[in-house]
Design a protein around this motif. Sequence first.
Motif, PDB file in Angstrom:
ATOM      1  N   GLN A   1       9.420  -9.233   3.759  1.00 13.45           N
ATOM      2  CA  GLN A   1       8.988  -7.833   3.688  1.00 13.45           C
ATOM      3  C   GLN A   1       9.761  -7.063   2.622  1.00 13.45           C
ATOM      4  OE1 GLN A   1       9.443  -5.672   7.346  1.00 13.45           O
ATOM      5  NE2 GLN A   1       7.929  -4.149   6.745  1.00 13.45           N
ATOM      6  N   GLU A   2      10.982  -7.434   2.386  1.00  8.03           N
ATOM      7  CA  GLU A   2      11.805  -6.754   1.387  1.00  8.03           C
ATOM      8  C   GLU A   2      11.703  -7.393   0.004  1.00  8.03           C
ATOM      9  OE1 GLU A   2      15.625  -6.926   3.248  1.00  8.03           O
ATOM     10  OE2 GLU A   2      15.134  -5.321   4.667  1.00  8.03           O
ATOM     11  N   SER A   3      10.933  -8.457  -0.127  1.00 12.31           N
ATOM     12  CA  SER A   3      10.834  -9.168  -1.410  1.00 12.31           C
ATOM     13  C   SER A   3       9.952  -8.415  -2.405  1.00 12.31           C
ATOM     14  CB  SER A   3      10.270 -10.576  -1.201  1.00 12.31           C
ATOM     15  OG  SER A   3       8.894 -10.523  -0.879  1.00 12.31           O
ATOM     16  N   ALA A   4      10.178  -8.692  -3.679  1.00 10.45           N
ATOM     17  CA  ALA A   4       9.381  -8.071  -4.750  1.00 10.45           C
ATOM     18  C   ALA A   4       7.925  -8.529  -4.667  1.00 10.45           C
ATOM     19  CB  ALA A   4       9.973  -8.426  -6.109  1.00 10.45           C
ATOM     20  N   GLU A   5       7.720  -9.776  -4.279  1.00 13.52           N
ATOM     21  CA  GLU A   5       6.359 -10.319  -4.187  1.00 13.52           C
ATOM     22  C   GLU A   5       5.536  -9.572  -3.136  1.00 13.52           C
ATOM     23  OE1 GLU A   5       4.293 -14.709  -3.822  1.00 13.52           O
ATOM     24  OE2 GLU A   5       6.193 -14.361  -2.797  1.00 13.52           O
ATOM     25  N   PHE A   6       6.142  -9.313  -1.981  1.00 14.31           N
ATOM     26  CA  PHE A   6       5.449  -8.570  -0.927  1.00 14.31           C
ATOM     27  C   PHE A   6       5.233  -7.123  -1.346  1.00 14.31           C
ATOM     28  CE2 PHE A   6       5.117  -6.313   3.142  1.00 14.31           C
ATOM     29  CZ  PHE A   6       4.109  -7.047   3.734  1.00 14.31           C
ATOM     30  N   GLY A   7       6.214  -6.550  -2.028  1.00 13.33           N
ATOM     31  CA  GLY A   7       6.068  -5.186  -2.539  1.00 13.33           C
ATOM     32  C   GLY A   7       4.915  -5.084  -3.517  1.00 13.33           C
ATOM     33  N   GLU A   8       4.761  -6.091  -4.357  1.00 14.14           N
ATOM     34  CA  GLU A   8       3.633  -6.117  -5.305  1.00 14.14           C
ATOM     35  C   GLU A   8       2.305  -6.218  -4.567  1.00 14.14           C
ATOM     36  OE1 GLU A   8       1.273  -6.027  -8.566  1.00 14.14           O
ATOM     37  OE2 GLU A   8       3.404  -5.504  -8.447  1.00 14.14           O
ATOM     38  N   LEU A   9       2.255  -7.030  -3.521  1.00 13.86           N
ATOM     39  CA  LEU A   9       1.038  -7.151  -2.711  1.00 13.86           C
ATOM     40  C   LEU A   9       0.683  -5.808  -2.085  1.00 13.86           C
ATOM     41  CD1 LEU A   9      -1.191  -8.843  -1.347  1.00 13.86           C
ATOM     42  CD2 LEU A   9       0.474  -9.396   0.440  1.00 13.86           C
ATOM     43  N   ARG A  10       1.675  -5.122  -1.547  1.00  9.79           N
ATOM     44  CA  ARG A  10       1.441  -3.789  -0.961  1.00  9.79           C
ATOM     45  C   ARG A  10       0.955  -2.794  -2.002  1.00  9.79           C
ATOM     46  NH1 ARG A  10       6.456  -3.450   2.358  1.00  9.79           N
ATOM     47  NH2 ARG A  10       7.241  -2.586   0.439  1.00  9.79           N
ATOM     48  N   ARG A  11       1.592  -2.797  -3.192  1.00  9.44           N
ATOM     49  CA  ARG A  11       1.175  -1.877  -4.264  1.00  9.44           C
ATOM     50  C   ARG A  11      -0.253  -2.168  -4.715  1.00  9.44           C
ATOM     51  NH1 ARG A  11       6.347  -2.386  -5.486  1.00  9.44           N
ATOM     52  NH2 ARG A  11       6.078  -4.197  -6.848  1.00  9.44           N
ATOM     53  N   THR A  12      -0.588  -3.436  -4.822  1.00  4.77           N
ATOM     54  CA  THR A  12      -1.937  -3.823  -5.238  1.00  4.77           C
ATOM     55  C   THR A  12      -2.969  -3.314  -4.231  1.00  4.77           C
ATOM     56  OG1 THR A  12      -1.034  -5.798  -6.299  1.00  4.77           O
ATOM     57  CG2 THR A  12      -3.388  -5.777  -5.883  1.00  4.77           C
ATOM     58  N   HIS A  13      -2.654  -3.462  -2.950  1.00  2.88           N
ATOM     59  CA  HIS A  13      -3.570  -2.980  -1.910  1.00  2.88           C
ATOM     60  C   HIS A  13      -3.680  -1.461  -1.936  1.00  2.88           C
ATOM     61  CE1 HIS A  13      -4.297  -1.397   2.180  1.00  2.88           C
ATOM     62  NE2 HIS A  13      -5.319  -2.217   2.096  1.00  2.88           N
ATOM     63  N   ARG A  14      -2.539  -0.797  -1.986  1.00  4.07           N
ATOM     64  CA  ARG A  14      -2.543   0.673  -1.932  1.00  4.07           C
ATOM     65  C   ARG A  14      -3.190   1.297  -3.163  1.00  4.07           C
ATOM     66  NH1 ARG A  14       3.546   1.665   0.449  1.00  4.07           N
ATOM     67  NH2 ARG A  14       3.039   1.009   2.568  1.00  4.07           N
ATOM     68  N   SER A  15      -3.011   0.680  -4.319  1.00  5.85           N
ATOM     69  CA  SER A  15      -3.590   1.259  -5.534  1.00  5.85           C
ATOM     70  C   SER A  15      -5.110   1.213  -5.505  1.00  5.85           C
ATOM     71  CB  SER A  15      -3.064   0.545  -6.780  1.00  5.85           C
ATOM     72  OG  SER A  15      -3.580  -0.764  -6.851  1.00  5.85           O
ATOM     73  N   PHE A  16      -5.664   0.354  -4.684  1.00  8.21           N
ATOM     74  CA  PHE A  16      -7.123   0.303  -4.533  1.00  8.21           C
ATOM     75  C   PHE A  16      -7.574   1.136  -3.336  1.00  8.21           C
ATOM     76  CE2 PHE A  16     -11.101  -1.419  -2.977  1.00  8.21           C
ATOM     77  CZ  PHE A  16     -11.835  -1.566  -4.131  1.00  8.21           C
ATOM     78  N   ALA A  17      -6.948   0.918  -2.193  1.00  9.80           N
ATOM     79  CA  ALA A  17      -7.429   1.518  -0.947  1.00  9.80           C
ATOM     80  C   ALA A  17      -7.212   3.026  -0.861  1.00  9.80           C
ATOM     81  CB  ALA A  17      -6.764   0.830   0.246  1.00  9.80           C
TER      82      ALA A  17
END
Length: 118
Positions: A25-41
């Motif tokens: 949850q604290e990793s950069a990879e998970f943060g990127e996944l969250r940003r990708t989702h939020r930037s669309f949703a």
Amino acid sequence: MATDAPPPQQTEHRYPTTEEFTAVQESAEFGELRRTHRSFAFPLTVGFIAWYLLYVLLSNYADDFMGTKLFGNVNVAFVFGLAQFLSTFLIAWWYSRYAAAKLDPKAEAIKSRMEGGA
């Protein structure tokens, strides 16, 4: 019985620990996944709510405009109402394509790594 199928192959899964979940949850990879989702949703959600609010406000305060007959018994309000349904389905379709292309591969990579898969 002769038609019984053999039991499905079961793969052994490793269940991650709480510490592993926290680390991911604290990793950069998970943060990127969250940003990708939020930037669309988030923008799409705000846009849809604004579109719906416009429909409600026009229905309440622009009686003459919404009551304008387009053809037969079909007026602007009816067309806008149908457009609400159409936009809902289009957003759902667009999101499913976006998720399949951008989110699912990243999420699957994280999941595989956490479960100890390939």
